[in-house]
Design a protein around this motif. Structure first.
Motif, short mmCIF file in Angstrom:
data_model
loop_
_atom_site.label_atom_id
_atom_site.label_comp_id
_atom_site.label_asym_id
_atom_site.label_seq_id
_atom_site.Cartn_x
_atom_site.Cartn_y
_atom_site.Cartn_z
N ASN A 67 0.74 -1.22 0.02
CA ASN A 67 0.08 0.05 0.25
C ASN A 67 0.79 1.28 -0.07
O ASN A 67 0.31 2.11 -0.76
N PHE A 165 -11.33 4.76 13.04
CA PHE A 165 -10.81 4.87 11.90
C PHE A 165 -11.98 4.16 11.11
O PHE A 165 -12.84 3.34 11.53
N ASN A 167 -12.27 2.00 6.86
CA ASN A 167 -11.80 0.80 6.40
C ASN A 167 -11.88 1.28 4.83
O ASN A 167 -13.03 1.49 4.47
N PRO A 168 -11.12 1.45 4.00
CA PRO A 168 -9.33 1.20 4.00
C PRO A 168 -8.78 2.28 4.58
O PRO A 168 -9.11 3.86 4.32
C1 LIG Z 1 -17.07 -0.81 10.35
C2 LIG Z 1 -16.57 0.29 10.85
O1 LIG Z 1 -16.41 0.55 12.26
C3 LIG Z 1 -16.36 1.33 10.01
C4 LIG Z 1 -16.08 1.37 8.55
O2 LIG Z 1 -14.97 1.38 8.29
S1 LIG Z 1 -17.30 1.07 7.57
C5 LIG Z 1 -16.61 1.16 5.98
C6 LIG Z 1 -16.27 2.59 5.44
N1 LIG Z 1 -15.45 2.21 4.16
C7 LIG Z 1 -16.45 2.26 3.08
O3 LIG Z 1 -17.53 2.74 2.87
C8 LIG Z 1 -15.76 2.30 1.92
C9 LIG Z 1 -16.40 2.35 0.65
N2 LIG Z 1 -15.71 2.03 -0.60
C10 LIG Z 1 -14.94 3.03 -1.27
O4 LIG Z 1 -14.80 4.02 -0.56
C11 LIG Z 1 -14.05 2.59 -2.55
O5 LIG Z 1 -14.67 1.63 -3.10
C12 LIG Z 1 -12.61 1.94 -2.03
C13 LIG Z 1 -11.76 3.47 -1.66
C14 LIG Z 1 -12.58 0.95 -0.94
C15 LIG Z 1 -11.81 1.71 -3.12
O6 LIG Z 1 -11.92 2.39 -4.16
P1 LIG Z 1 -11.77 1.79 -5.81
O7 LIG Z 1 -11.99 2.91 -6.54
O8 LIG Z 1 -13.11 0.68 -6.09
O9 LIG Z 1 -10.57 1.02 -5.76
P2 LIG Z 1 -9.03 1.48 -6.17
O10 LIG Z 1 -9.11 2.06 -7.45
O11 LIG Z 1 -8.46 0.43 -5.92
O12 LIG Z 1 -8.77 2.43 -5.24
C16 LIG Z 1 -9.08 3.86 -5.18
C17 LIG Z 1 -8.06 4.68 -4.71
O13 LIG Z 1 -7.39 4.34 -3.45
C18 LIG Z 1 -6.22 3.93 -3.36
N3 LIG Z 1 -6.13 2.96 -2.39
C19 LIG Z 1 -7.01 2.17 -2.29
N4 LIG Z 1 -6.78 1.05 -1.30
C20 LIG Z 1 -5.55 1.80 -0.64
C21 LIG Z 1 -4.59 1.32 0.34
N5 LIG Z 1 -5.04 0.57 1.27
N6 LIG Z 1 -3.66 2.27 0.61
C22 LIG Z 1 -3.47 3.40 -0.30
N7 LIG Z 1 -3.96 3.52 -1.45
C23 LIG Z 1 -5.16 2.75 -1.37
C24 LIG Z 1 -5.93 3.25 -4.78
O14 LIG Z 1 -4.56 3.37 -5.18
C25 LIG Z 1 -6.83 4.38 -5.54
O15 LIG Z 1 -6.15 5.58 -6.00
P3 LIG Z 1 -6.29 6.52 -7.19
O16 LIG Z 1 -7.79 6.86 -7.33
O17 LIG Z 1 -5.42 7.49 -7.23
O18 LIG Z 1 -5.88 5.63 -8.44
#
Ligand SMILES: CC(=O)CC(=O)SCCNC(=O)CCNC(=O)[C@H](O)C(C)(C)COP(=O)(O)OP(=O)(O)OC[C@H]1O[C@@H](n2cnc3c(N)ncnc32)[C@H](O)[C@@H]1OP(=O)(O)O
Ligand SMILES: NC(=O)C1=CN([C@@H]2O[C@H](COP(=O)(O)OP(=O)(O)OC[C@H]3O[C@@H](n4cnc5c(N)ncnc54)[C@H](O)[C@@H]3O)[C@@H](O)[C@H]2O)C=CC1
Length: 310
Positions: A67, A165, A167-168
């Protein structure tokens, strides 16, 4: 550093905001702990990452490296050598241990991100409270448990709070900073400053079930599971509907798999026990079945969908 600061909002990695906290111990090297360790190291903190399982720690180091590589590719697009240096330096700031007591001894802040279970958290925090120096702040990344209840076993209730925090962790910009009934102003201010220093936008919330985000998000995910369980629509169609019809980046069942079905179940069960009359918190037979079968979502390779095992 300046160049890094420009994209801090996107990558949660600003080193420009100062925090008195320099040494952070993160307990739990799973989904959340590894992300918290990553953003802390990116921001220049000395990090000790702890897990009971050496295998988890090895996996965490690997995923953090990958990452950080993603971040470096963008920040140092035309300067690959500087990108490599950035990754090596951030990784070099993370050491791993299996003993939380040893890890607490040098910490200014301990962030706990272990399993969502009150008894297990109590056992850990009792040990941490005894081992950590006087000034150390203890914090939990709990999704749904009461901060006051977790803090009930420690003596330093004024130096205890919630740091929730999302996720991710390296991508999601929010940090919920939770004040317990006895959290001091100094502790609250230190947690807010630290959250900003690791690149997050902080909001404040009282110790209320699910804080802000999960109080709204978890019932929504659960309603989607119930909709699917009743056979009202396919999993794929539910997810497409919420992405295209409501603008969410992931559909609710994809998100449930992403968060972990076990974590979803821990949250729901805990709230149901506390609020048995609230229909939104009632157990979901399908969720229980999937978890009993070991189908925990992305991390186990199958949940509502199938995934390649990492
Ligand atoms: C349960 C709890 O207590 C609380 C919680 O966490 S609830 C959950 C909260 N989270 C959410 O709701 C997540 C919803 N999903 C999203 O926001 C998006 O789908 C996602 C960010 C997870 C992935 O996005 P995506 O566009 O489908 O995937 P992807 O293209 O791989 O990643 C988007 C960007 O983030 C970056 N990225 C993804 N994961 C990464 C990581 N672990 N580290 C660094 N960068 C990362 C990618 O490199 C990419 O960057 P660019 O746009 O500049 O290319
Ligand atoms: N999964 C998610 O989307 C989110 C989870 N959370 C919360 O963060 C915490 C951790 O969740 P995840 O990272 O998803 O879980 P996870 O299952 O991925 O990781 C938990 C880790 O803790 C380790 N562990 C268990 N007991 C331990 C102990 N006593 N000492 C040291 N390590 C121990 C386990 O070996 C495991 O690696 C939970 O409280 C959860 O509710 C918060 C925000 C989002």
């Amino acid at each position: 550093m300046m160049q890094f600061g420009v994209i801090a909002r996107k990558f949660s990695s600003s080193a420009s905001v100062q925090s008195a906290i320099k040494n952070v111990t993160v307990i739990g090297g799973g989904l959340m702990g590894s992300g918290i360790a990553q953003v802390s190291a990116q921001a220049g903190q000395n990090v000790t990452l702890v897990d009971v399982s050496p295998d988890v720690l090895a996996k965490a180091q690997k995923s953090i490296g990958a990452n950080l590589g993603r971040v470096a590719k963008k920040v140092y697009k035309d300067k690959p050598q500087e990108g490599e240096k950035f990754v090596a330096e951030a990784l070099g700031r993370i050491k791993t241990l299996t003993d939380p007591v040893a890890a607490a001894k040098s910490a200014d802040l301990v962030v706990e991100a272990i399993v969502e279970n009150m008894d297990v958290k109590h056992k850990l925090f009792k040990q941490l409270d005894e081992a950590a120096p006087e000034h150390t702040i203890l914090a939990s990344n709990t999704s749904s448990l009461s901060i006051n209840e977790i803090a009930s076993v420690v003596k330093r209730k004024d130096r205890f709070g919630g740091l929730h925090f999302f996720n991710p962790v390296p991508v999601m910009r929010l940090l919920e900073v939770v004040k317990g009934a006895e959290t001091s102003e100094a502790t609250y201010n230190a947690m807010m400053a630290w959250g900003k220093a690791v690149g997050k936008t902080c909001i404040t919330c009282k110790d209320t079930p699910g804080f802000v985000v999960n109080r709204l998000l978890v019932p929504y995910i659960c309603e989607a599971i119930r909709l699917y369980e009743r056979g009202d629509a396919s999993a794929r169609d539910i997810d497409i509907a919420m992405k295209l019809g409501a603008g969410y980046p992931m559909g609710p069942l994809e998100l449930a798999d992403y968060v972990g079905l076990d974590t979803n179940k821990f949250i729901l069960d805990g709230w149901h026990k506390k609020y048995p009359d609230q229909p939104l918190f009632k157990p979901i037979p399908l969720l229980n079945k999937l978890v009993a079968e070991g189908k925990l979502g992305v991390k186990s390779g199958e949940g509502f969908y199938k995934y390649e095992k990492k």
